[in-house]
Design an enzyme around this catalytic site. Structure first.
Site, PDB file in Angstrom:
ATOM      1  N   HIS A 157     -52.741  -2.244  23.275  1.00  0.00           N
ATOM      2  CA  HIS A 157     -53.788  -1.450  23.804  1.00  0.00           C
ATOM      3  C   HIS A 157     -54.615  -2.303  24.642  1.00  0.00           C
ATOM      4  CE1 HIS A 157     -52.413   2.361  21.435  1.00  0.00           C
ATOM      5  NE2 HIS A 157     -52.185   1.176  20.748  1.00  0.00           N
ATOM      6  N   GLN A 179     -46.610 -14.111  26.474  1.00  0.00           N
ATOM      7  CA  GLN A 179     -45.239 -13.552  27.076  1.00  0.00           C
ATOM      8  C   GLN A 179     -44.880 -13.353  28.399  1.00  0.00           C
ATOM      9  OE1 GLN A 179     -43.321 -10.238  24.564  1.00  0.00           O
ATOM     10  NE2 GLN A 179     -43.696  -8.960  26.312  1.00  0.00           N
ATOM     11  N   TRP A 196     -44.154  -0.245  25.457  1.00  0.00           N
ATOM     12  CA  TRP A 196     -44.179  -0.013  26.979  1.00  0.00           C
ATOM     13  C   TRP A 196     -44.724  -1.333  27.797  1.00  0.00           C
ATOM     14  CZ3 TRP A 196     -41.924   1.922  30.771  1.00  0.00           C
ATOM     15  CH2 TRP A 196     -42.437   2.079  32.016  1.00  0.00           C
ATOM     16  N   GLU A 219     -43.520  -5.398  31.644  1.00  0.00           N
ATOM     17  CA  GLU A 219     -43.690  -6.721  32.205  1.00  0.00           C
ATOM     18  C   GLU A 219     -42.483  -7.470  32.372  1.00  0.00           C
ATOM     19  OE1 GLU A 219     -47.623  -7.298  28.955  1.00  0.00           O
ATOM     20  OE2 GLU A 219     -45.477  -8.393  28.459  1.00  0.00           O
ATOM     21  N   ASP A 272     -43.021   5.514  21.259  1.00  0.00           N
ATOM     22  CA  ASP A 272     -42.431   5.758  22.669  1.00  0.00           C
ATOM     23  C   ASP A 272     -41.119   4.986  22.906  1.00  0.00           C
ATOM     24  OD1 ASP A 272     -43.816   3.554  22.565  1.00  0.00           O
ATOM     25  OD2 ASP A 272     -44.475   3.682  24.627  1.00  0.00           O
ATOM     26  N   GLN A 273     -40.841   4.240  21.927  1.00  0.00           N
ATOM     27  CA  GLN A 273     -39.829   3.125  22.452  1.00  0.00           C
ATOM     28  C   GLN A 273     -38.413   3.519  22.780  1.00  0.00           C
ATOM     29  OE1 GLN A 273     -40.381   0.381  18.989  1.00  0.00           O
ATOM     30  NE2 GLN A 273     -42.723   0.263  19.666  1.00  0.00           N
TER      31      GLN A 273
HETATM   32  N1  UDP Z   1     -47.174 -10.204  23.369  1.00  0.00           N
HETATM   33  C1  UDP Z   1     -47.520 -11.672  23.658  1.00  0.00           C
HETATM   34  N2  UDP Z   1     -46.965 -12.685  22.895  1.00  0.00           N
HETATM   35  C2  UDP Z   1     -46.060 -12.350  22.170  1.00  0.00           C
HETATM   36  C3  UDP Z   1     -45.315 -11.189  21.876  1.00  0.00           C
HETATM   37  C4  UDP Z   1     -46.071 -10.152  22.665  1.00  0.00           C
HETATM   38  O1  UDP Z   1     -48.287 -11.873  24.773  1.00  0.00           O
HETATM   39  O2  UDP Z   1     -45.838 -13.395  21.529  1.00  0.00           O
HETATM   40  C5  UDP Z   1     -47.801  -9.232  24.304  1.00  0.00           C
HETATM   41  C6  UDP Z   1     -46.985  -8.361  25.305  1.00  0.00           C
HETATM   42  O3  UDP Z   1     -47.095  -9.292  26.450  1.00  0.00           O
HETATM   43  C7  UDP Z   1     -47.390  -7.212  25.547  1.00  0.00           C
HETATM   44  C8  UDP Z   1     -48.008  -6.983  24.140  1.00  0.00           C
HETATM   45  O4  UDP Z   1     -48.137  -8.197  23.397  1.00  0.00           O
HETATM   46  O5  UDP Z   1     -48.320  -7.087  26.377  1.00  0.00           O
HETATM   47  C9  UDP Z   1     -47.117  -6.087  23.115  1.00  0.00           C
HETATM   48  O6  UDP Z   1     -47.317  -4.792  23.585  1.00  0.00           O
HETATM   49  P1  UDP Z   1     -45.944  -3.707  23.525  1.00  0.00           P
HETATM   50  O7  UDP Z   1     -46.694  -2.419  24.313  1.00  0.00           O
HETATM   51  O8  UDP Z   1     -44.976  -4.231  24.316  1.00  0.00           O
HETATM   52  O9  UDP Z   1     -45.799  -3.567  22.124  1.00  0.00           O
HETATM   53  P2  UDP Z   1     -46.688  -3.176  20.919  1.00  0.00           P
HETATM   54  O10 UDP Z   1     -47.069  -4.461  20.324  1.00  0.00           O
HETATM   55  O11 UDP Z   1     -47.697  -2.323  21.023  1.00  0.00           O
HETATM   56  O12 UDP Z   1     -45.751  -2.733  19.838  1.00  0.00           O
END
Ligand code: UDP
Length: 481
Positions: A16, A359, A377, A382, A398-399
């Site tokens: 978020h 990431q 998302w 990304e 939502d996955q």
């Molecule tokens: N992310 C990151 N480094 C990591 C793993 C995840 O920067 O080692 C970031 C990724 O780039 C994304 C966010 O964490 O922007 C995860 O958001 P996402 O909506 O994919 O999944 P959620 O964590 O909400 O399930």
């Protein structure tokens, strides 16, 4: 244009905060306006771990490339953080109730404090789940806009589910292949492709979590009833990716696709500085240097995001599946998702396991040839923006829907899993080969990924759809304020 003060308010999760920060940075850069980002104390403390007082406001002058961003936290009653999957349904409902009551009051305090200092917010941008921020803004007559941080498809699915389809979907929740015409502009969708909130009815934690989605959508209804203008929604997607649903599904909303909101797509020092403020500490292993030493398109990158709990059995299947591909891999296993013995996950088979990485930088690296993802998302978008082919292993929320989009764009494949959502080693290896091997089918996935990457980059460039939509938003807000 009168000087604006955008107040962006976000839920305290990495998925978020990232799009909120990216939008805040873009608003600051595009307008020179004041931009304040308000996240819950639990996230603020992790973003700024060395403040003299832990909840102190921070003004970040240069790192975001514009007039800077002020960070002003609110307390949601869970200053040490809340983990949905660490507790039961009762804890989840308690959290929903407290978050709604304490968060709302604290956020009202933030809004009033900014006004008392002579810098009133002129527009509240309330991100997904921050429904009460819309209430607070409405009570004070401040223009507001929902920031939808999932695909437009997901907004359409939730919106139409809550406007007439709930009973039908619930009735067929146990029939994965049953299809429903969820929304205009969307092909009929199988129950298995709908959010787990609709289908996993036995887990009361999901019902509590869905309360936040429902109340967010309700804000749009309230605003629609009270104004002659349709409520505005900024969506973290790219128009070209979701043309049909955007054109057909939202006759009574003013939808502006302004994605992808990826903090470090632009690269450079400012991006690195932003990434260093993640909620998780970056692993100090030299993973970028490790990638530098690998051939183009050779590495499998694996991450299940910031929230998923990856079971011990799943980790073991992943380890065996990755070993079976004999390809080098970079695998994120968060420190809060480790079991005893996880230190051996990468023993001697060409992989590197890190606790957290940057990431977007990883996905942008030429050595990465495939992303095994839970399809959050942000991760999905990304990957599209970086042209990284995906193996989708959706877990919840939502996955499943995002995984369907990935397959539909031809930029990846969805792995088959059992009822427990575990992908087995053989299936993982098969899927990785389906996008990485030297076959015509894999080459087609790589071509689609490259083509979508180019389209997304065009969208964010000057004059592209994302850029135009952001400007349209700024014009609309200037006329309201
Ligand atoms: N992310 C990151 N480094 C990591 C793993 C995840 O920067 O080692 C970031 C990724 O780039 C994304 C966010 O964490 O922007 C995860 O958001 P996402 O909506 O994919 O999944 P959620 O964590 O909400 O399930």
């Amino acid at each position: 244009m009168a000087r604006q003060h955008f107040l962006v308010v976000a839920y305290p999760g990495q998925g978020h905060i990232n799009p909120a920060r990216a939008l805040a940075a873009r608003l600051a850069r595009a307008t020179g306006a004041h931009v304040t980002l308000s996240a819950a104390v639990s996230a603020h403390r992790r973003m700024f771990p060395s403040l003299a007082a832990p909840d102190e406001e921070v003004h970040d002058a240069g790192a975001d490339g514009g007039g800077g961003i002020s960070y002003v936290p609110y307390s949601d009653g869970y200053d040490e953080g809340f983990r949905l999957f660490a507790g039961d349904g009762e804890a989840a409902w308690r959290h929903a109730e407290t978050f709604g009551r304490v968060g709302r009051e604290a956020f009202a305090g933030v809004v009033d404090r900014l006004a008392a200092r002579g810098r009133p917010a002129t527009c509240v941008v309330y991100a997904f789940l921050m429904w009460w921020a819309a209430d607070v803004a409405r009570e004070r007559g401040i223009p507001r806009v929902l920031y939808w941080i999932q695909p437009a498809t997901m907004l359409a699915v939730y919106y139409h589910y809550l406007h007439g389809l709930e009973d039908l979907v619930t009735e067929h929740a146990g029939e994965p292949e049953f299809t429903v015409a969820m929304a205009p502009g969307l092909p009929p969708m199988a129950i298995r492709d709908l959010p787990s909130f609709f289908t996993d009815l036995g887990d009361t934690r999901l019902a509590a979590a869905f309360h936040g989605v429902r109340t967010t959508i309700e804000q749009l209804d309230i605003d629609r009833r009270s104004s002659s203008k349709p409520p505005m929604v900024l969506v973290n997607t790219v128009e070209e990716l979701e043309l049909d649903v955007l054109a057909a599904s939202f006759p009574d909303l003013d939808i502006l696709p302004i994605g992808p909101a990826a903090t470090s797509l632009d690269g450079g020092a400012a991006a690195a500085a932003r990434a260093s403020r993640d909620l998780y500490k970056h692993d100090e292993k030299g993973y970028m240097e490790w990638l530098d030493a690998k051939p183009a398109g050779s590495v499998v990158y694996v991450s299940f995001g910031s929230m998923s709990v990856v079971s011990r059995r799943q980790k073991e299947e992943l380890r065996r599946g990755l070993a079976a591909t004999a390809r080098p891999y970079l695998w994120v296993v968060r420190s809060d998702d480790r079991d005893d013995g996880d230190g051996d996950l990468h023993a001697g088979d060409g992989g590197m396991v890190v606790e957290w990485c940057d990431q977007v930088r990883v996905l942008s690296h030429g050595a990465v040839g495939c992303f095994v993802t839970h399809c959050g998302w942000n991760s999905t978008l990304e990957a599209v923006a970086c042209g990284a082919p995906m193996v989708a292993v959706p877990q919840w929320s939502d996955q499943d829907t995002n995984a369907r989009l990935v397959a539909g764009w031809g930029v990846g494949v969805r792995a088959a899993t059992g009822a427990d959502r575990v992908v087995e080693a053989g299936e993982l290896a098969r899927c990785v080969e389906t996008v990485m091997a030297d076959t015509e089918a894999a080459a087609a996935v790589r071509r689609s990924s490259a083509a979508w990457k180019a389209k997304v980059r065009e969208a964010v460039a000057e004059g592209g759809s994302s850029d135009r939509n952001l400007k349209a938003f700024l014009d609309r807000i200037a006329n309201v304020a």
